[in-house]
Design a protein around this motif. Structure first.
Motif, PDB file in Angstrom:
ATOM      1  N   PRO A  80     183.062  99.944  88.147  1.00 13.89           N
ATOM      2  CA  PRO A  80     182.266  99.915  86.921  1.00 13.89           C
ATOM      3  C   PRO A  80     180.785  99.835  87.283  1.00 13.89           C
ATOM      4  O   PRO A  80     180.427  99.317  88.350  1.00 13.89           O
ATOM      5  CB  PRO A  80     182.724  98.635  86.217  1.00 13.89           C
ATOM      6  N   PRO A  81     179.895 100.340  86.437  1.00 15.50           N
ATOM      7  CA  PRO A  81     178.465 100.362  86.765  1.00 15.50           C
ATOM      8  C   PRO A  81     177.906  98.996  87.163  1.00 15.50           C
ATOM      9  O   PRO A  81     177.064  98.920  88.051  1.00 15.50           O
ATOM     10  CB  PRO A  81     177.814 100.870  85.486  1.00 15.50           C
ATOM     11  N   GLU A  82     178.396  97.921  86.550  1.00 17.20           N
ATOM     12  CA  GLU A  82     177.869  96.589  86.891  1.00 17.20           C
ATOM     13  C   GLU A  82     178.144  96.231  88.352  1.00 17.20           C
ATOM     14  O   GLU A  82     177.333  95.584  89.001  1.00 17.20           O
ATOM     15  CB  GLU A  82     178.490  95.486  86.022  1.00 17.20           C
ATOM     16  N   ALA A  83     179.302  96.642  88.872  1.00 17.56           N
ATOM     17  CA  ALA A  83     179.644  96.336  90.265  1.00 17.56           C
ATOM     18  C   ALA A  83     178.728  97.091  91.218  1.00 17.56           C
ATOM     19  O   ALA A  83     178.264  96.530  92.217  1.00 17.56           O
ATOM     20  CB  ALA A  83     181.105  96.668  90.533  1.00 17.56           C
ATOM     21  N   ALA A  84     178.468  98.355  90.922  1.00 16.72           N
ATOM     22  CA  ALA A  84     177.568  99.144  91.772  1.00 16.72           C
ATOM     23  C   ALA A  84     176.156  98.558  91.735  1.00 16.72           C
ATOM     24  O   ALA A  84     175.483  98.476  92.772  1.00 16.72           O
ATOM     25  CB  ALA A  84     177.552 100.599  91.332  1.00 16.72           C
TER      26      ALA A  84
END
Length: 105
Positions: free
Chosen positions: A33-37
């Motif tokens: 998910p974008p938050e992890a990246a």
């Protein structure tokens, strides 16, 4: 996507299309998910306050904790470092200050 069919052979519906769009968004972040990246980018950018090699970044461990010693860990860490560096260099957030050494800009 008219006429497209799912793996089961039935026509794609809105639920299928929403799942595909979500998957596309996750693939853009390398399966996360974008938050992890973004979280990994923040850790990497802080680590790159001084010039580092891909090997040094891999040793820092962006994916696995230091107690994990499975055979695949180094390859995963190296691939993750290279992918994040490539994206961050493309976004002008990291630069190669000398051959093979990267620093946050």
């Amino acid at each position: 996507m008219a006429g497209r069919r799912s793996r089961g052979g039935r026509p794609l519906d809105e639920k299928d299309l929403a799942a595909l769009r979500s998957r596309t968004d996750m693939v853009a972040g390398y399966g996360l998910p974008p938050e992890a990246a973004e979280h990994t980018d923040a850790i990497l950018l802080a680590f790159l306050s001084e010039p580092r090699t891909v090997g040094e970044i891999s040793d820092r461990r962006l994916v696995y904790r230091s107690h994990v010693h499975d055979p695949h860990v180094l390859a995963v860490e190296r691939r993750t470092a290279v992918r994040h560096l490539s994206r961050l260099v493309g976004a002008s957030r990291v630069s190669e200050v000398e051959p093979g050494r990267f620093r946050a800009t």
